[in-house]
Write an enzyme that holds these catalytic residues in place. Structure first.
Site, mmCIF file in Angstrom:
data_model
loop_
_atom_site.group_PDB
_atom_site.id
_atom_site.type_symbol
_atom_site.label_atom_id
_atom_site.label_comp_id
_atom_site.label_asym_id
_atom_site.label_seq_id
_atom_site.Cartn_x
_atom_site.Cartn_y
_atom_site.Cartn_z
ATOM 1 N N ASP A 89 -33.953 21.710 4.801
ATOM 2 C CA ASP A 89 -33.308 22.899 5.379
ATOM 3 C C ASP A 89 -32.180 22.086 6.338
ATOM 4 O OD1 ASP A 89 -32.463 24.956 6.832
ATOM 5 O OD2 ASP A 89 -34.448 25.834 6.946
ATOM 6 N N HIS A 99 -33.079 27.267 3.049
ATOM 7 C CA HIS A 99 -33.296 28.022 4.416
ATOM 8 C C HIS A 99 -33.903 29.215 4.319
ATOM 9 C CE1 HIS A 99 -32.673 28.953 8.600
ATOM 10 N NE2 HIS A 99 -31.654 29.811 8.441
ATOM 11 N N SER A 152 -35.169 32.099 10.385
ATOM 12 C CA SER A 152 -34.232 31.372 11.161
ATOM 13 C C SER A 152 -34.357 31.714 12.660
ATOM 14 C CB SER A 152 -32.884 31.895 10.715
ATOM 15 O OG SER A 152 -31.799 31.058 11.165
#
Length: 490
Positions: free
Chosen positions: A424, A454, A202
């Site tokens: 995602d 994710h 991320s």
């Protein structure tokens, strides 16, 4: 003449880039490792280093950097260190090596010391505090507009910016990803390593990419899992949550409709959405309570967006909706999810750092009219979360302008494997494509098709993804070309 001007422009660009990258001049430090929790069954060591608050003044104020180490399982096979970051900005990674030790394959654990860390101002690294109270959902930005609509949100955003200035004004200008990347190089030097490998998820993908831009010769192997789009730092990334969450919610509504015999939300996606909307309206009138967490209609949507990060969690969202309709949260999976979110994201520190980094990394538009127009547009186009994603926030009123320009990601001089799932909803797949394109021919893109997840490696259970990443970490050899994996049950 054109060639001369082009050469001059290129030289000027290079000079400016160098001027914006203060060297790391802090003296190398040797970590003094101690047992993190005095539990011999937990083989995680911890240490603290010190970094300059402002790298332009290395002899001035400092911040603490809390780091951890899980030694390579097989010293004979040890290759080096793998620094790991879970994302955020604001996420703590100090305990991350212990979690990864349960999921990473033995071939990786044998070869690398896993190095966790709390980035500057996070957790145990001189934590930042704007003084937020309640749960993370009480302090969250961006957030869905309340009863007062956009004017009330703009007023609250300005007040939050002022609150952070009053609490931490002297440190806010230094909460940038570029400074966090410089901290990583200080950690590298302290560990006595010429080069480091890096695994980031991320926001951690951006931190890793920025590190590679500032210190390309110091990168060994780099995995960027669930990549953000560097061209959209940060309002563009936040706004992208609107369409991404809308798609994820539509996907879940179709899934729930197929299971109407189990959940009774409705036999069509439209009926499921109507059931969900009615529940949100009912919670606005009479919120549910779970510990400190007050679940009104907006909080339901915010929690739901997090659950929708993974298609494997669709039953959790169904359980949450069913429980709230029944008036009590009894589903163990639902309670476990809420407990994990509330424990992982401490409201004050997480949101304080999230805002400080986002507001410091890039210059934000200061015109409220722009956000008002975007909010109105995205609220219509993406009713599930568009108004929040496009909305105004404290960065529009932040007291400090960025000290440096936003990092431009240029073709990398080191290898990197960018990993992304096509569905995602937290860092949309287009970001992984953009990151791969910017990093150039020394990077590869590993795609998992037809999956909503994710962060993939050693998490989702796709053998194609896991084997490709493991092979790269173990051998250092990237795939010959970009690779696409099918989403098969695993």
């Amino acid at each position: 003449m054109r060639t001369s001007r082009a050469a001059f422009a290129a030289a000027l660009t290079a000079l400016l880039a160098l001027s914006l990258t203060p060297p790391v001049t802090a003296a190398p430090q040797s970590p003094q490792w101690t047992d993190c929790d005095a539990d011999p069954a937990t083989p995680l060591e911890c240490a603290t280093l010190r970094a300059p608050l402002d790298y332009r003044a290395p002899g001035g104020k400092t911040v603490e950097l809390a780091i951890s180490r899980l030694k390579a399982a097989d010293p004979a096979k040890r290759h080096g260190v793998l620094l790991v970051n879970p994302g955020g900005p604001g996420g703590s990674g100090l305990d991350m090596p212990l979690g990864l030790a349960q999921t990473f394959p033995k071939d990786v654990l044998d070869r690398f010391d896993l190095i966790g860390f709390d980035p500057r101002f996070v957790g145990k690294s001189s934590p930042l505090s704007c003084g937020f109270t309640g749960t993370v959902f009480d302090a969250l930005w961006p957030r869905l507009p309340g009863p007062g609509g956009f004017p009330a949100e703009a007023k609250a955003a300005k007040e939050v910016a002022q609150q952070c200035q009053q609490a931490e004004g002297d440190r806010l200008p230094f909460a940038s990803t570029r400074n966090a990347a410089r901290d990583l190089d200080l950690v590298r030097a302290g560990l006595g390593e010429q080069r480091i490998s890096f695994y980031g998820g991320s926001y951690g993908t951006y931190l890793g990419a920025v590190y590679g831009q500032l210190f390309p010769a110091r990168v060994d192997r780099m995995v960027l899992d669930g990549a953000i789009d560097p061209a959209k730092v940060w309002h563009g990334m936040n706004r992208g949550w609107g369409p991404a969450a809308e798609t994820a919610f539509a996907d879940w509504a179709a899934w729930a409709a197929e299971r109407d015999a189990t959940y009774h939300f409705g036999a069509t996606p439209a009926a499921v959405r109507a059931h969900y909307a009615e529940l949100a309206r009912a919670l606005d009138q009479r919120p549910a309570q779970y510990g400190q967490l007050k679940l009104d209609g907006n909080t339901l949507r915010e929690v739901s967006r997090l659950v929708l990060y993974s298609d494997r969690s669709d039953p959790v969202l169904a359980g949450l909706v069913a429980d709230l309709a029944d008036g009590q949260l009894s589903d163990p999976a639902v309670r476990g999810f809420l407990d994990a979110v509330l424990a992982t994201f401490p409201a004050d520190n997480f949101v304080s750092v999230f805002l400080a980094v986002q507001c410091t990394d890039a210059a934000w538009d200061r015109n409220p009219a722009r956000y008002a127009a975007e909010t109105a547009l995205d609220a219509r186009r993406y009713p599930f979360f568009g108004a929040a994603a496009a909305g105004i926030g404290p960065c529009a009123y932040w007291p400090h302008r960025p000290l440096e320009q936003t990092t431009k990601i240029r073709p990398a001089r080191h290898g990197a494997l960018v990993v992304g799932a096509t569905g995602d909803s937290a860092t949309p797949y287009a970001g992984a494509v953009s990151m791969r394109r910017m990093l150039g021919e020394n990077a590869r893109l590993l795609t998992l098709a037809d999956a909503r997840m994710h962060g993939l490696y050693a998490r989702y259970g796709n053998a194609c993804v896991d084997n490709t990443v493991t092979k790269y970490l173990v051998s250092g050899s990237l795939p010959a070309a970009d690779q696409r994996c099918a989403n098969v049950p695993g």
